[in-house]
Motif scaffolding. Structure first.
Motif, PDB file in Angstrom:
ATOM      1  N   ASP A  54       0.832  -1.208   0.000  1.00 46.61           N
ATOM      2  CA  ASP A  54       0.000   0.000   0.000  1.00 46.61           C
ATOM      3  C   ASP A  54       0.868   1.259   0.000  1.00 46.61           C
ATOM      4  N   GLU A  55       1.946   1.234   0.768  1.00 42.07           N
ATOM      5  CA  GLU A  55       2.840   2.389   0.802  1.00 42.07           C
ATOM      6  C   GLU A  55       3.549   2.581  -0.536  1.00 42.07           C
ATOM      7  N   LEU A  56       3.913   1.491  -1.181  1.00 39.90           N
ATOM      8  CA  LEU A  56       4.533   1.598  -2.505  1.00 39.90           C
ATOM      9  C   LEU A  56       3.549   2.171  -3.524  1.00 39.90           C
ATOM     10  N   GLN A  57       2.276   1.777  -3.435  1.00 37.29           N
ATOM     11  CA  GLN A  57       1.259   2.347  -4.323  1.00 37.29           C
ATOM     12  C   GLN A  57       1.109   3.845  -4.072  1.00 37.29           C
ATOM     13  N   ALA A  58       1.130   4.229  -2.802  1.00 34.96           N
ATOM     14  CA  ALA A  58       1.019   5.648  -2.455  1.00 34.96           C
ATOM     15  C   ALA A  58       2.221   6.422  -3.001  1.00 34.96           C
ATOM     16  N   MET A  59       3.364   5.815  -2.963  1.00 33.83           N
ATOM     17  CA  MET A  59       4.564   6.490  -3.473  1.00 33.83           C
ATOM     18  C   MET A  59       4.538   6.619  -4.992  1.00 33.83           C
ATOM     19  N   GLN A  60       3.905   5.666  -5.656  1.00 27.50           N
ATOM     20  CA  GLN A  60       3.726   5.808  -7.100  1.00 27.50           C
ATOM     21  C   GLN A  60       2.806   6.994  -7.390  1.00 27.50           C
ATOM     22  N   TRP A  61       1.774   7.150  -6.551  1.00 21.96           N
ATOM     23  CA  TRP A  61       0.891   8.309  -6.699  1.00 21.96           C
ATOM     24  C   TRP A  61       1.676   9.604  -6.472  1.00 21.96           C
ATOM     25  N   ILE A  62       2.510   9.627  -5.442  1.00 20.63           N
ATOM     26  CA  ILE A  62       3.334  10.814  -5.150  1.00 20.63           C
ATOM     27  C   ILE A  62       4.176  11.175  -6.362  1.00 20.63           C
ATOM     28  N   LYS A  63       4.824  10.180  -6.912  1.00 19.05           N
ATOM     29  CA  LYS A  63       5.712  10.406  -8.061  1.00 19.05           C
ATOM     30  C   LYS A  63       4.953  10.978  -9.253  1.00 19.05           C
ATOM     31  N   VAL A 136       0.966   9.490   6.026  1.00 16.03           N
ATOM     32  CA  VAL A 136       0.580   8.701   7.189  1.00 16.03           C
ATOM     33  C   VAL A 136       0.395   7.254   6.746  1.00 16.03           C
ATOM     34  N   GLY A 137       1.437   6.463   7.016  1.00 14.43           N
ATOM     35  CA  GLY A 137       1.411   5.037   6.717  1.00 14.43           C
ATOM     36  C   GLY A 137       1.618   4.256   8.002  1.00 14.43           C
ATOM     37  N   SER A 138       2.081   3.039   7.880  1.00 10.62           N
ATOM     38  CA  SER A 138       2.229   2.167   9.050  1.00 10.62           C
ATOM     39  C   SER A 138       3.198   2.726  10.088  1.00 10.62           C
ATOM     40  N   HIS A 139       4.261   3.361   9.656  1.00  6.73           N
ATOM     41  CA  HIS A 139       5.263   3.878  10.589  1.00  6.73           C
ATOM     42  C   HIS A 139       4.737   5.087  11.362  1.00  6.73           C
ATOM     43  N   GLU A 140       3.911   5.881  10.735  1.00  7.28           N
ATOM     44  CA  GLU A 140       3.438   7.128  11.333  1.00  7.28           C
ATOM     45  C   GLU A 140       2.276   6.922  12.311  1.00  7.28           C
ATOM     46  N   GLN A 141       1.648   5.765  12.272  1.00 10.58           N
ATOM     47  CA  GLN A 141       0.473   5.502  13.119  1.00 10.58           C
ATOM     48  C   GLN A 141       0.788   5.604  14.618  1.00 10.58           C
ATOM     49  N   GLN A 142       2.027   5.425  14.990  1.00  6.55           N
ATOM     50  CA  GLN A 142       2.401   5.458  16.405  1.00  6.55           C
ATOM     51  C   GLN A 142       2.497   6.887  16.954  1.00  6.55           C
ATOM     52  N   PHE A 155      -6.045  20.525   6.908  1.00  5.96           N
ATOM     53  CA  PHE A 155      -5.475  19.506   6.023  1.00  5.96           C
ATOM     54  C   PHE A 155      -6.558  18.914   5.136  1.00  5.96           C
ATOM     55  N   GLU A 156      -6.176  18.524   3.936  1.00  4.67           N
ATOM     56  CA  GLU A 156      -7.112  17.836   3.053  1.00  4.67           C
ATOM     57  C   GLU A 156      -6.498  16.516   2.600  1.00  4.67           C
ATOM     58  N   ILE A 157      -7.339  15.518   2.471  1.00  6.42           N
ATOM     59  CA  ILE A 157      -6.877  14.203   2.002  1.00  6.42           C
ATOM     60  C   ILE A 157      -6.724  14.286   0.487  1.00  6.42           C
ATOM     61  N   VAL A 158      -5.520  13.970  -0.005  1.00  3.26           N
ATOM     62  CA  VAL A 158      -5.293  13.986  -1.452  1.00  3.26           C
ATOM     63  C   VAL A 158      -5.079  12.575  -2.004  1.00  3.26           C
ATOM     64  N   TYR A 159      -4.826  11.623  -1.098  1.00  2.00           N
ATOM     65  CA  TYR A 159      -4.659  10.230  -1.524  1.00  2.00           C
ATOM     66  C   TYR A 159      -5.015   9.339  -0.342  1.00  2.00           C
ATOM     67  N   SER A 160      -5.639   8.214  -0.654  1.00  2.00           N
ATOM     68  CA  SER A 160      -5.990   7.261   0.386  1.00  2.00           C
ATOM     69  C   SER A 160      -6.061   5.860  -0.201  1.00  2.00           C
ATOM     70  N   ASN A 161      -5.577   4.905   0.548  1.00  2.00           N
ATOM     71  CA  ASN A 161      -5.771   3.488   0.244  1.00  2.00           C
ATOM     72  C   ASN A 161      -5.956   2.786   1.591  1.00  2.00           C
ATOM     73  N   PRO A 162      -6.128   1.479   1.661  1.00  2.00           N
ATOM     74  CA  PRO A 162      -6.458   0.847   2.946  1.00  2.00           C
ATOM     75  C   PRO A 162      -5.510   1.150   4.117  1.00  2.00           C
ATOM     76  N   SER A 163      -4.244   1.421   3.871  1.00  2.00           N
ATOM     77  CA  SER A 163      -3.353   1.652   5.018  1.00  2.00           C
ATOM     78  C   SER A 163      -2.510   2.923   4.921  1.00  2.00           C
ATOM     79  N   VAL A 164      -2.770   3.773   3.938  1.00  2.00           N
ATOM     80  CA  VAL A 164      -2.011   5.014   3.779  1.00  2.00           C
ATOM     81  C   VAL A 164      -2.964   6.155   3.466  1.00  2.00           C
ATOM     82  N   ILE A 165      -2.718   7.283   4.121  1.00  2.00           N
ATOM     83  CA  ILE A 165      -3.418   8.513   3.765  1.00  2.00           C
ATOM     84  C   ILE A 165      -2.355   9.593   3.591  1.00  2.00           C
TER      85      ILE A 165
END
Length: 172
Positions: A54-63, A136-142, A155-165
């Motif tokens: 999920d984080e890799l997918q989010a990073m593809q979106w970032i790119k 905000v992915g798995s590492h940031e949840q803490q 803040f506004e949500i610009v990307y979301s998937n099951p485990s990353v916003i």
């Protein structure tokens, strides 16, 4: 026979020196080998994940969807995910990196930022550091920031998937 004896002692001295050097190198290798094996096993083991799918997918979106000059905030780490995967910049990449390459130690400030509970203060601090996005992915949840960025006034949500916003700071 007398001149030959000092020459023999000199050769004997050099052979002892060479032997000690070789032993020192072998000892250093023996000390380093277990640590190297442990590190290799940790980073190649099943429990270590630099970035989930999920984080890799989010990073593809970032790119594909953010400016190359965009600055992100993610968990401060020795191995930051976003720059490795996208080439985008981070506000802070971890204490050792900052000290080694920039001669500054911002760990306390970044920890405070990651644990900020006030959306208004977080927003102001991010703007001061030219940060546009919060990952905000798995590492940031803490960290508290995972809750703080949910305030849609700042803040506004610009990307979301099951485990990353990915949040964008409003006004940037």
């Amino acid at each position: 026979a007398i001149p030959a004896e000092p020459l023999f002692r000199s050769e004997h001295f050099w052979s002892k020196t060479k032997a000690l050097k070789i032993l020192a190198v072998l000892a250093a290798l023996c000390l380093a080998l277990p640590t190297s094996v442990m590190l290799w096993e940790f980073y190649n083991g099943e429990t270590y994940v630099l970035a989930s799918s999920d984080e890799l997918q989010a990073m593809q979106w970032i790119k594909a969807n953010t400016s190359k000059n965009a600055i992100f905030l993610e968990e401060p780490s020795t191995f930051p995910r976003i720059p490795f995967e996208t080439g985008r910049r981070l506000t802070f990449a971890g204490e050792l990196y900052a000290i080694q390459y920039n001669g500054i130690d911002l760990q306390q400030q970044i920890n405070a930022l990651m644990n900020e509970r006030s959306p208004e203060i977080l927003s102001l601090n991010l703007k001061q550091n030219n940060v546009s996005y919060v990952f905000v992915g798995s590492h940031e949840q803490q960290y508290e920031i995972a809750k703080t960025v949910k305030d849609l006034n700042y803040f506004e949500i610009v990307y979301s998937n099951p485990s990353v916003i990915i949040y964008k700071l409003k006004g940037t």
